[in-house]
Design a protein around this motif. Structure first.
Motif, mmCIF file in Angstrom:
data_model
loop_
_atom_site.group_PDB
_atom_site.id
_atom_site.type_symbol
_atom_site.label_atom_id
_atom_site.label_comp_id
_atom_site.label_asym_id
_atom_site.label_seq_id
_atom_site.Cartn_x
_atom_site.Cartn_y
_atom_site.Cartn_z
ATOM 1 N N TYR A 31 18.194 75.250 84.088
ATOM 2 C CA TYR A 31 17.995 74.620 82.781
ATOM 3 C C TYR A 31 17.466 75.605 81.727
ATOM 4 N N THR A 32 17.075 76.795 82.141
ATOM 5 C CA THR A 32 16.349 77.702 81.254
ATOM 6 C C THR A 32 17.128 78.071 79.998
ATOM 7 N N GLU A 33 18.361 78.499 80.157
ATOM 8 C CA GLU A 33 19.148 78.966 79.014
ATOM 9 C C GLU A 33 19.333 77.853 77.980
ATOM 10 N N ARG A 34 19.668 76.666 78.453
ATOM 11 C CA ARG A 34 19.889 75.555 77.513
ATOM 12 C C ARG A 34 18.585 75.139 76.839
ATOM 13 N N MET A 35 17.507 75.132 77.597
ATOM 14 C CA MET A 35 16.224 74.772 77.008
ATOM 15 C C MET A 35 15.832 75.755 75.910
ATOM 16 N N ARG A 36 16.059 77.030 76.138
ATOM 17 C CA ARG A 36 15.711 78.028 75.127
ATOM 18 C C ARG A 36 16.546 77.854 73.859
ATOM 19 N N LYS A 37 17.818 77.537 74.028
ATOM 20 C CA LYS A 37 18.669 77.308 72.862
ATOM 21 C C LYS A 37 18.189 76.098 72.063
ATOM 22 N N LEU A 38 17.896 75.008 72.760
ATOM 23 C CA LEU A 38 17.447 73.797 72.082
ATOM 24 C C LEU A 38 16.098 74.005 71.411
ATOM 25 N N CYS A 39 15.188 74.703 72.092
ATOM 26 C CA CYS A 39 13.873 74.968 71.508
ATOM 27 C C CYS A 39 14.000 75.833 70.256
ATOM 28 N N TYR A 40 14.907 76.801 70.277
ATOM 29 C CA TYR A 40 15.113 77.670 69.109
ATOM 30 C C TYR A 40 15.597 76.841 67.920
ATOM 31 N N ILE A 41 16.577 75.971 68.161
ATOM 32 C CA ILE A 41 17.110 75.134 67.079
ATOM 33 C C ILE A 41 16.029 74.189 66.562
ATOM 34 N N GLU A 42 15.284 73.569 67.484
ATOM 35 C CA GLU A 42 14.254 72.596 67.088
ATOM 36 C C GLU A 42 13.143 73.267 66.282
ATOM 37 N N ASP A 43 12.667 74.410 66.727
ATOM 38 C CA ASP A 43 11.593 75.113 66.009
ATOM 39 C C ASP A 43 12.022 75.500 64.592
ATOM 40 N N ARG A 44 13.265 75.947 64.477
ATOM 41 C CA ARG A 44 13.744 76.327 63.156
ATOM 42 C C ARG A 44 13.844 75.120 62.223
ATOM 43 N N ILE A 45 14.376 73.999 62.741
ATOM 44 C CA ILE A 45 14.519 72.810 61.905
ATOM 45 C C ILE A 45 13.144 72.261 61.514
ATOM 46 N N LYS A 46 12.188 72.287 62.433
ATOM 47 C CA LYS A 46 10.833 71.830 62.109
ATOM 48 C C LYS A 46 10.228 72.674 60.984
ATOM 49 N N LYS A 47 10.457 73.966 61.043
ATOM 50 C CA LYS A 47 9.942 74.860 59.998
ATOM 51 C C LYS A 47 10.599 74.543 58.654
ATOM 52 N N HIS A 48 11.890 74.252 58.679
ATOM 53 C CA HIS A 48 12.611 73.929 57.452
ATOM 54 C C HIS A 48 12.151 72.599 56.863
ATOM 55 N N VAL A 49 11.819 71.638 57.711
ATOM 56 C CA VAL A 49 11.305 70.347 57.229
ATOM 57 C C VAL A 49 10.044 70.567 56.396
ATOM 58 N N VAL A 50 9.153 71.401 56.901
ATOM 59 C CA VAL A 50 7.913 71.709 56.165
ATOM 60 C C VAL A 50 8.231 72.361 54.825
ATOM 61 N N LEU A 51 9.140 73.328 54.846
ATOM 62 C CA LEU A 51 9.504 74.028 53.607
ATOM 63 C C LEU A 51 10.161 73.081 52.604
ATOM 64 N N PHE A 52 10.995 72.188 53.087
ATOM 65 C CA PHE A 52 11.671 71.249 52.194
ATOM 66 C C PHE A 52 10.666 70.283 51.563
ATOM 67 N N ARG A 53 9.737 69.792 52.377
ATOM 68 C CA ARG A 53 8.747 68.840 51.860
ATOM 69 C C ARG A 53 7.862 69.488 50.802
ATOM 70 N N GLU A 54 7.560 70.743 50.986
ATOM 71 C CA GLU A 54 6.690 71.448 50.042
ATOM 72 C C GLU A 54 7.476 72.103 48.906
ATOM 73 N N GLY A 55 8.801 71.918 48.916
ATOM 74 C CA GLY A 55 9.622 72.478 47.840
ATOM 75 C C GLY A 55 9.670 73.984 47.841
ATOM 76 N N ARG A 56 9.504 74.609 48.998
ATOM 77 C CA ARG A 56 9.452 76.070 49.063
ATOM 78 C C ARG A 56 10.722 76.698 49.628
ATOM 79 N N TYR A 57 11.712 75.863 49.945
ATOM 80 C CA TYR A 57 12.923 76.431 50.536
ATOM 81 C C TYR A 57 13.857 76.926 49.437
ATOM 82 N N THR A 58 14.416 78.109 49.623
ATOM 83 C CA THR A 58 15.383 78.673 48.681
ATOM 84 C C THR A 58 16.619 79.127 49.451
ATOM 85 N N VAL A 59 17.783 78.929 48.823
ATOM 86 C CA VAL A 59 19.036 79.331 49.462
ATOM 87 C C VAL A 59 19.291 80.789 49.157
ATOM 88 N N ASP A 60 19.427 81.587 50.207
ATOM 89 C CA ASP A 60 19.696 83.022 50.048
ATOM 90 C C ASP A 60 21.128 83.210 49.552
#
Length: 406
Positions: A213-242
């Motif tokens: 299960y290791t490889e799949r778990m790492r992929k899912l955790c990577y996606i989840e951590d990134r989306i969680k970080k983006h949620v915070v940025l979006f709520r605070e209005g700090r996200y910018t499109v490169d």
């Protein structure tokens, strides 16, 4: 009462959790549950042997439930309910028709953990129970929504996977002192590591564990951590499109979309449009921020549920592996019990034979005092020998009766 669609909806909305979830186990009005490889005999106070049958499509694990015995199992599934859902468990007809006793108990609101299952065999014969059934092997969970949600503390007093009910049946095997440590080791394991695992207190949701299960778990955790970080940025209005990247995408590529599509919760929730692959401009982000955050949180919920499934799959594998140390075919305690049965049978046979021989000797002595001929004496010697043989046969019969009773 919940229908199949109500059960799926409750899972998708976070009111109910069932790990592992298998679409084949859901019925029109319930969910079929299975047992793991744990079978504790109340009558014998030992773990029963888990047998393995090799078939073309794989191995089947099964246990023979002794006659006139009650065996304690634990569910393979981890169940979690909120304060609005309760349930009852009903035996599968196939199991009752085998001769096993009926199961009828309750699932409290706010429950978290695996379930203890008591299976009674009131018949005079062993009954085989397969442990690897794809569509549930023991009973069906029926769910209900409470008219009023439960509030306050002490909703129920059940904890630790109800291992407290199991501990009561652990007893020292008096007369077999070398088995005491084996029982004490099992008891210590059940009330500590096993109980914590049944209740979900473990560290199997860990990326550092190396397994299938290791490889799949790492992929899912990577996606989840990134989306969680983006949620915070979006709520605070700090996200910018490169400008080099272009429009924003929740999932960066087709590989990430494939991972989400393979998740149980994604395939269960057919009423939500997740807009896989959709791109958002900076203007879209500003205008649809609330909707976009809700969509991102839906992805997080999907991934989180899948990670919990992986965690529980690891948990079940660990539980079955650890239990096998106590219940494998050459288990010392099990073997010693078999040896003790033979010794007891031999002692019974010798005792009956001695009594028969003693009685024959008294008769023979009486005959000698009457002055019988040598021929008559030989006849009586033969009679004594026959009595001895009858005594041994009687002991063997008693041993077979005792073995069948157990």
């Amino acid at each position: 009462m919940f229908s199949r669609d109500d059960i799926k909806k409750a899972i998708c909305e976070g009111h109910l959790k069932i790990f592992p979830y298998d679409e084949r186990n859901i019925t029109g009005a319930g969910y079929n549950l299975s047992t793991m490889n744990f079978a504790f005999s109340i009558r014998k106070h030992i773990l029963l042997k888990i047998n393995v049958e090799t078939l073309e499509n794989g191995n089947i694990h099964y246990v023979n439930i002794p006659p006139n015995d009650t065996v304690l199992f634990f569910s393979k599934e981890y169940i979690e309910t909120d304060n609005e859902i309760a349930g009852i468990f009903m035996s599968k007809v196939a199991r009752v028709c085998q001769g096993l006793g009926n199961i009828s108990t309750t699932l409290d609101p706010m429950w978290k953990g695996q379930l203890i299952i008591s299976v009674n065999n009131p018949t005079g014969k062993h009954i085989r129970l397969d442990l690897d059934r794809e569509h549930g092997n023991i009973f069906t969970l029926l769910l209900f929504r409470l008219e009023t949600p439960v509030t306050g503390e002490h909703v129920h007093d059940n904890n630790k996977g109800r291992c407290d009910l199991l501990i009561d049946h652990f007893k020292r095997n008096k007369g077999v002192f070398f088995l005491n440590k084996k029982y004490l080791d099992l008891k210590e394991f059940v009330i500590d590591e096993f109980a914590n695992s049944l209740n979900g207190y473990d560290n199997f949701r860990n990326e550092d564990i190396e397994d299938c299960y290791t490889e799949r778990m790492r992929k899912l955790c990577y996606i989840e951590d990134r989306i969680k970080k983006h949620v915070v940025l979006f709520r605070e209005g700090r996200y910018t499109v490169d400008a080099d990247i272009g429009n924003y995408k929740i999932l960066y590529n087709s590989e990430e979309e494939k991972e989400i599509k393979s998740c149980k919760l994604y395939n269960m929730d057919k009423n939500t449009n997740y807009w896989l692959g959709k791109e958002y401009s900076l203007q879209d982000i500003r205008n649809q921020k609330k909707e976009l955050i809700q969509l991102m949180e839906s992805y997080i919920r999907i991934i989180d549920y899948e990670l919990d499934i992986i965690r529980h799959d690891r948990r079940i594998l660990w539980q079955n592996t650890e239990i096998a140390k106590y219940a494998k075919e050459n288990n010392r305690a099990y073997t010693c019990r078999k040896v003790l049965d033979i010794i007891v049978g031999v002692i019974i046979a010798i005792g009956v034979a001695c009594l028969a021989h003693w009685f024959s000797f008294l008769v023979f002595k009486k005959l000698l005092s009457l002055g019988l001929s040598n021929k008559d004496i030989y006849i009586n010697i033969l009679s004594a020998g026959c009595s001895l043989i009858v005594g041994i046969i009687s002991g063997i019969v008693l041993l077979l009766i005792e073995k069948k009773r157990r």
